[in-house]
Design a protein around this motif. Sequence first.
Motif, PDB file in Angstrom:
ATOM      1  N   ASP A 104       0.867  -1.175   0.000  1.00 11.15           N
ATOM      2  CA  ASP A 104       0.000   0.000   0.000  1.00 11.15           C
ATOM      3  C   ASP A 104       0.911   1.235   0.000  1.00 11.15           C
ATOM      4  O   ASP A 104       1.694   1.422   0.929  1.00 11.15           O
ATOM      5  CB  ASP A 104      -0.888  -0.028   1.240  1.00 11.15           C
ATOM      6  N   ALA A 107       0.798   3.355   3.197  1.00  6.91           N
ATOM      7  CA  ALA A 107       1.167   2.736   4.476  1.00  6.91           C
ATOM      8  C   ALA A 107       2.584   3.142   4.851  1.00  6.91           C
ATOM      9  O   ALA A 107       3.387   3.503   3.983  1.00  6.91           O
ATOM     10  CB  ALA A 107       1.069   1.221   4.365  1.00  6.91           C
ATOM     11  N   TRP A 117      -1.709  -3.838   4.249  1.00  5.25           N
ATOM     12  CA  TRP A 117      -3.112  -3.866   3.819  1.00  5.25           C
ATOM     13  C   TRP A 117      -4.043  -4.239   4.957  1.00  5.25           C
ATOM     14  O   TRP A 117      -3.698  -5.028   5.830  1.00  5.25           O
ATOM     15  CB  TRP A 117      -3.301  -4.890   2.694  1.00  5.25           C
ATOM     16  N   GLY A 118      -5.245  -3.711   4.891  1.00  6.30           N
ATOM     17  CA  GLY A 118      -6.312  -4.177   5.752  1.00  6.30           C
ATOM     18  C   GLY A 118      -6.973  -5.350   5.053  1.00  6.30           C
ATOM     19  O   GLY A 118      -7.133  -5.350   3.836  1.00  6.30           O
ATOM     20  N   TYR A 139      -8.047  -3.670   1.560  1.00  4.99           N
ATOM     21  CA  TYR A 139      -8.311  -2.236   1.515  1.00  4.99           C
ATOM     22  C   TYR A 139      -7.138  -1.496   2.140  1.00  4.99           C
ATOM     23  O   TYR A 139      -6.360  -2.064   2.901  1.00  4.99           O
ATOM     24  CB  TYR A 139      -9.623  -1.886   2.235  1.00  4.99           C
ATOM     25  N   SER A 140      -7.012  -0.220   1.797  1.00  2.00           N
ATOM     26  CA  SER A 140      -5.954   0.609   2.349  1.00  2.00           C
ATOM     27  C   SER A 140      -6.313   0.970   3.793  1.00  2.00           C
ATOM     28  O   SER A 140      -7.469   1.245   4.099  1.00  2.00           O
ATOM     29  CB  SER A 140      -5.797   1.889   1.523  1.00  2.00           C
ATOM     30  N   THR A 141      -5.330   0.980   4.651  1.00  2.46           N
ATOM     31  CA  THR A 141      -5.558   1.353   6.049  1.00  2.46           C
ATOM     32  C   THR A 141      -5.346   2.849   6.280  1.00  2.46           C
ATOM     33  O   THR A 141      -5.464   3.317   7.402  1.00  2.46           O
ATOM     34  CB  THR A 141      -4.627   0.555   6.983  1.00  2.46           C
ATOM     35  N   SER A 142      -5.070   3.582   5.217  1.00  4.64           N
ATOM     36  CA  SER A 142      -4.835   5.018   5.318  1.00  4.64           C
ATOM     37  C   SER A 142      -6.118   5.751   5.712  1.00  4.64           C
ATOM     38  O   SER A 142      -7.208   5.411   5.251  1.00  4.64           O
ATOM     39  CB  SER A 142      -4.332   5.564   3.989  1.00  4.64           C
ATOM     40  N   ARG A 153      -9.610   3.915   2.090  1.00  4.63           N
ATOM     41  CA  ARG A 153     -10.022   2.597   2.586  1.00  4.63           C
ATOM     42  C   ARG A 153     -11.272   2.079   1.882  1.00  4.63           C
ATOM     43  O   ARG A 153     -11.576   0.895   1.966  1.00  4.63           O
ATOM     44  CB  ARG A 153     -10.184   2.598   4.095  1.00  4.63           C
TER      45      ARG A 153
END
Length: 155
Positions: A104, A107, A117-118, A139-142, A153
């Motif tokens: 990501d 991240a 990553w989530g 999904y992105s954890t941002s 996300r």
Amino acid sequence: MQRWRGYTIIEMMVVMVVLGVLASAAMPLVELSAKRAKERELKQAVWEIRQAIDAYRLAVDAGRIGRGDGASAYPPSLSALSAGVPDMKAGGQAIYLLRRIPRDPFAPKSLPAEASWGLRSYASPPQEPKAGADVFDVYSTSAEVGMNGIPYRLW
């Protein structure tokens, strides 16, 4: 009478001020370009991982990848996509669905690619994604919001 050639300090100061104004006008464009590049990278990485997850599911449905009792048809972890899984129809030869797990781009750099990553398991609802026994989606954890107004996300 001797004539001196060169620039006065006033002329040099004017040039420096003009260059400073031009540089300050260009900075937002550079930042915007960098963010756009990271967003493109995120979009590509999410697409690549989701394609690999779908290919894993199709291989399970085709009987090429076995699954345990009660296990879903999705990979148990992201690393299974790049580490390879035995092909039941090819005598156990490994199937590799990803060369490497993309990271990501939003991240922290200290995290390994898989941990960036989530993960959402098949059993968790889309509104509240949670990791579980399999990987249904990533999904992105941002916490940042994209230039299109949608949080990363949710991409």
